[in-house]
Design a protein around this motif. Structure first.
Motif, short mmCIF file in Angstrom:
data_model
loop_
_atom_site.label_atom_id
_atom_site.label_comp_id
_atom_site.label_asym_id
_atom_site.label_seq_id
_atom_site.Cartn_x
_atom_site.Cartn_y
_atom_site.Cartn_z
N ASN A 4 6.28 56.41 10.13
CA ASN A 4 6.28 54.95 10.05
C ASN A 4 7.59 54.34 10.51
OD1 ASN A 4 3.67 55.02 9.03
ND2 ASN A 4 4.35 55.01 6.89
N SER A 5 8.66 55.14 10.48
CA SER A 5 9.97 54.67 10.96
C SER A 5 10.13 54.88 12.46
CB SER A 5 11.09 55.40 10.21
OG SER A 5 11.04 55.11 8.83
N GLY A 6 9.08 55.40 13.11
CA GLY A 6 9.13 55.55 14.56
C GLY A 6 9.39 56.95 15.05
N TYR A 7 9.50 57.93 14.15
CA TYR A 7 9.77 59.31 14.55
C TYR A 7 8.46 60.10 14.56
CZ TYR A 7 14.64 58.14 13.57
OH TYR A 7 15.88 57.55 13.55
N MET A 8 7.82 60.19 15.72
CA MET A 8 6.57 60.96 15.81
C MET A 8 6.87 62.45 15.92
SD MET A 8 4.68 58.45 15.43
CE MET A 8 3.15 59.37 15.46
N TYR A 9 7.94 62.78 16.61
CA TYR A 9 8.39 64.16 16.74
C TYR A 9 9.88 64.21 16.43
CZ TYR A 9 3.96 64.87 19.14
OH TYR A 9 2.62 64.92 19.45
N PRO A 10 10.37 65.32 15.90
CA PRO A 10 11.80 65.39 15.57
C PRO A 10 12.67 65.36 16.82
CG PRO A 10 10.73 67.53 15.23
CD PRO A 10 9.64 66.54 15.50
N THR A 11 13.77 64.64 16.74
CA THR A 11 14.75 64.63 17.81
C THR A 11 15.55 65.94 17.74
OG1 THR A 11 16.43 63.57 16.44
CG2 THR A 11 14.92 62.13 17.66
N PRO A 12 16.31 66.30 18.77
CA PRO A 12 17.05 67.57 18.73
C PRO A 12 17.94 67.75 17.51
CG PRO A 12 17.01 66.74 20.97
CD PRO A 12 16.35 65.69 20.12
N PRO A 66 6.92 66.90 0.88
CA PRO A 66 5.64 66.23 0.62
C PRO A 66 5.16 65.40 1.81
CG PRO A 66 7.41 65.19 -0.62
CD PRO A 66 7.98 66.43 -0.02
N GLU A 67 3.86 65.17 1.82
CA GLU A 67 3.22 64.46 2.93
C GLU A 67 3.74 63.02 3.06
OE1 GLU A 67 0.82 64.43 6.21
OE2 GLU A 67 0.88 66.12 4.81
N ASN A 68 4.00 62.37 1.92
CA ASN A 68 4.41 60.96 2.02
C ASN A 68 5.78 60.80 2.69
OD1 ASN A 68 5.69 62.06 -0.41
ND2 ASN A 68 6.34 59.96 -0.81
N LEU A 69 6.67 61.78 2.52
CA LEU A 69 7.96 61.73 3.21
C LEU A 69 7.78 61.85 4.72
CD1 LEU A 69 10.69 63.70 1.20
CD2 LEU A 69 10.64 61.29 1.83
N LEU A 70 6.88 62.75 5.13
CA LEU A 70 6.61 62.92 6.55
C LEU A 70 5.97 61.66 7.13
CD1 LEU A 70 5.27 66.59 6.58
CD2 LEU A 70 7.62 65.77 6.82
N ASN A 71 5.10 61.04 6.36
CA ASN A 71 4.49 59.78 6.81
C ASN A 71 5.53 58.66 6.94
OD1 ASN A 71 1.92 60.89 6.95
ND2 ASN A 71 1.42 60.33 4.83
N ASN A 72 6.49 58.66 6.03
CA ASN A 72 7.56 57.66 6.12
C ASN A 72 8.39 57.85 7.38
OD1 ASN A 72 6.75 56.59 3.67
ND2 ASN A 72 8.32 57.63 2.48
N MET A 73 8.58 59.11 7.77
CA MET A 73 9.30 59.37 9.03
C MET A 73 8.52 58.79 10.21
SD MET A 73 12.26 60.99 8.88
CE MET A 73 12.37 61.74 10.49
#
Length: 557
Positions: free
Chosen positions: A150-158, A141-148
């Motif tokens: 908001n936690s400082g993860y704009m792009y996934p780390t390796p 869901p979108e809210n989980l991605l937004n929480n990521m």
């Protein structure tokens, strides 16, 4: 003579292990493709190559035109032998499908190589490059991605690129990635999504950490990522309260439990057990190599008890750490069905964002002299200082408290309240220098630690990696300085090798030193060496100095 004929000539009379080398066996048509491989490629062939019929119609079409062609060979994407009587148009489609599958796999392998990701296991899911792919491919869901975000993860780390798809597909994982690379979020997001909201089934996910401080940090991260999902997330802080809170008579309004192994085992050993793990779907072991250690410092026995208590047939496990040991890998291969291992960068290597230095200080007194020289030259707080025992931590604190710097100490003898207050003040910048033991060497994430000083030499290369991993996190550069004396030569070579592997300058004589036996290194891990006390002023003079605290050194804030 082509490659196929040459292979048959060279392999004449040799037994071929078709299970171990199945991809090669399929390539040279020694065995038929597995049923799983056929099913996974049929849809791709249907979408990209075959005419818009159903899969069943496509099968019938091939069989109608030529009964001699093996339907498994056609649908698997493998090249068709030239001696088979297949129409040219159909042969071209099969060859095109085979080529497209190879190009897709080469693209995935290239992306893994660019991000220094290596994987082992069968049918490994594709990695992601953006969080939006989780929404498209796994309905996150979108809210989980937004929480990521908001936690400082704009792009996934390796590690997040590969670990998240693996866990979202319900696969078991052993992951090794550098300190500060986002491993906690890599396992929390898939767990939160897979639990599908709160239920009255008791705990359905358990996350184990080696220290209470790391458990509290994971708890705070889980609260941030699950914001808006109404999950009941618990941490065992006071065992006496937990005895009645989680027992059989409770309402079972729990979802995720984050704790240390010893607290959980204490509840399991009550009569009747004060907690139930019957419905646990995910068991995550953070800092897996530490929890697999045996003896007083390890948690192997407790981990075995917890694993036996998780009786759910659909239990899935995840092991995460910055370092890995053969014992962990061996156990995972034996006990985790369908295991996928993910390694980011070089295994058991230090982060390349840390500028590492190693200094010979002559004696124990030389350590204190060099430490004060570093302070006088100017430091940029916050600073972590590691010593080998709680006694030495207190001794160093007693020396530095009179030097006019904001210093504090944390170790196992301090109360929970004292430890919590010290950690909070260090995070808030009220404490500039924090003296600690191995207690703080695992997983604790302090934002912006600029310097780590190994006042006492680390007992192993793995300990060194975790200690200096408190700096150089989340893309920020840091510095680490390690003191050593004549009695620290047992591990000097191995730690020098770690430094050289991460691109730091190391004197050649350190790498050329005699290699000590495993017995000597293991003894050092179990028992800290005897050192002189950190004491420069007699006790009676120390009390007189309390009233005359020196001028504060210049600090670069």
């Amino acid at each position: 003579m082509d490659a196929h004929d040459l292979f048959k000539k060279l392999a004449a009379g040799v037994k071929f292990d078709t299970r171990r080398f199945r991809p090669d066996a399929e390539r040279f048509q020694l065995v038929r493709p597995s049923k799983h491989d056929i099913n996974s490629t049929v849809e791709k062939i249907k979408e990209e190559v075959l005419e818009p019929d159903t899969v069943g119609n496509a099968k019938r079409k091939y069989k109608d035109e030529d009964e001699d062609v093996d339907e498994i060979t056609l649908l698997s994407g493998l090249s068709v032998p030239k001696n088979e009587s297949v129409p040219a148009r159909k042969r071209k489609k099969i060859a095109t499908a085979d080529k497209m599958l190879k190009l897709e796999q080469e693209k995935i392998n290239h992306l893994r190589n660019v991000n220094r990701i290596s994987v082992t296991g069968s049918h490994v899911p594709k990695l992601i490059l953006e969080f939006n792919e989780l929404k498209t491919n796994y309905q996150v869901p979108e809210n989980l991605l937004n929480n990521m975000k908001n936690s400082g993860y704009m792009y996934p780390t390796p590690i997040q690129m590969q670990a998240m798809p693996i866990m979202l597909e319900g696969r078991q994982i052993l992951a090794c990635a550098p300190t500060g690379s986002g491993k906690t979020a890599a396992f929390l997001l898939p767990i939160i999504h897979s639990l599908r909201g709160p239920q009255k089934k008791g705990f359905r996910a358990v996350i184990l950490s080696p220290t209470r401080e790391l458990a509290k940090q994971t708890y705070r991260e889980c609260l941030r990522l699950s914001d808006g999902c109404d999950f009941r997330i618990h941490i065992i802080s006071k065992v006496n309260q937990a005895l009645t809170k989680y027992g059989p008579t409770s309402s079972q309004k729990f979802d995720i439990l984050i704790t240390t192994p010893k607290r959980l085992v204490f509840l399991l050993n009550q009569d009747p057990p004060a907690i139930s793990l019957n419905n646990v779907e995910w068991l995550i072991v953070d800092e897996a190599d530490k929890l697999f250690e045996e003896g007083i410092r390890g948690f192997r026995e407790q981990l075995d008890e917890i694993t036996r208590a998780c009786v759910n047939a659909n239990l899935r496990r995840g092991m995460f750490s910055a370092t890995n040991t053969p014992a962990v890998s061996k156990w995972c291969r034996r006990n985790m069905k369908g295991l996928i291992t993910v390694t980011v960068g070089q295994r058991n290597a230090a982060a390349d964002l840390v500028d590492q230095k190693i200094l010979f200080v002559g004696s124990e007194r030389g350590k204190l002299v060099e430490f004060r020289n570093i302070i006088q030259k100017g430091i940029s707080p916050p600073v972590l200082v590691f010593v080998q025992s709680k006694e030495r931590a207190q001794e160093l604190f007693n020396e530095l408290i009179y030097d006019g710097i904001n210093v504090d100490v944390i170790h196992a003898d301090r109360t929970m309240t004292q430890r919590d207050n010290t950690v909070r003040c260090f995070r808030e910048g009220k404490i500039w220098v924090l003296i600690c033991t191995e207690l703080m060497g695992r997983g604790i994430d302090f934002k912006g630690v600029n310097l780590v000083i190994n006042y006492d030499f680390p007992p192993s290369a793995i300990s060194y990696i975790h200690r200096i991993g408190r700096t150089g996190r989340a893309g920020h550069k840091g510095q680490a300085i390690t003191f050593f004396t004549q009695q620290d030569t047992v591990n000097l070579r191995s730690i020098a090798a770690v430094m050289r592997a991460s691109g730091c300058d190391v004197p050649d004589y350190m790498l050329a030193m005699k290699k000590h036996s495993k017995k000597e290194r293991r003894k050092l891990e179990r028992t800290a060496p005897t050192r002189e006390k950190i004491l420069t002023v007699p006790t009676y003079k120390r009390h007189k100095r309390k009233s005359s605290v020196g001028k504060k050194p210049e600090l670069e804030v």
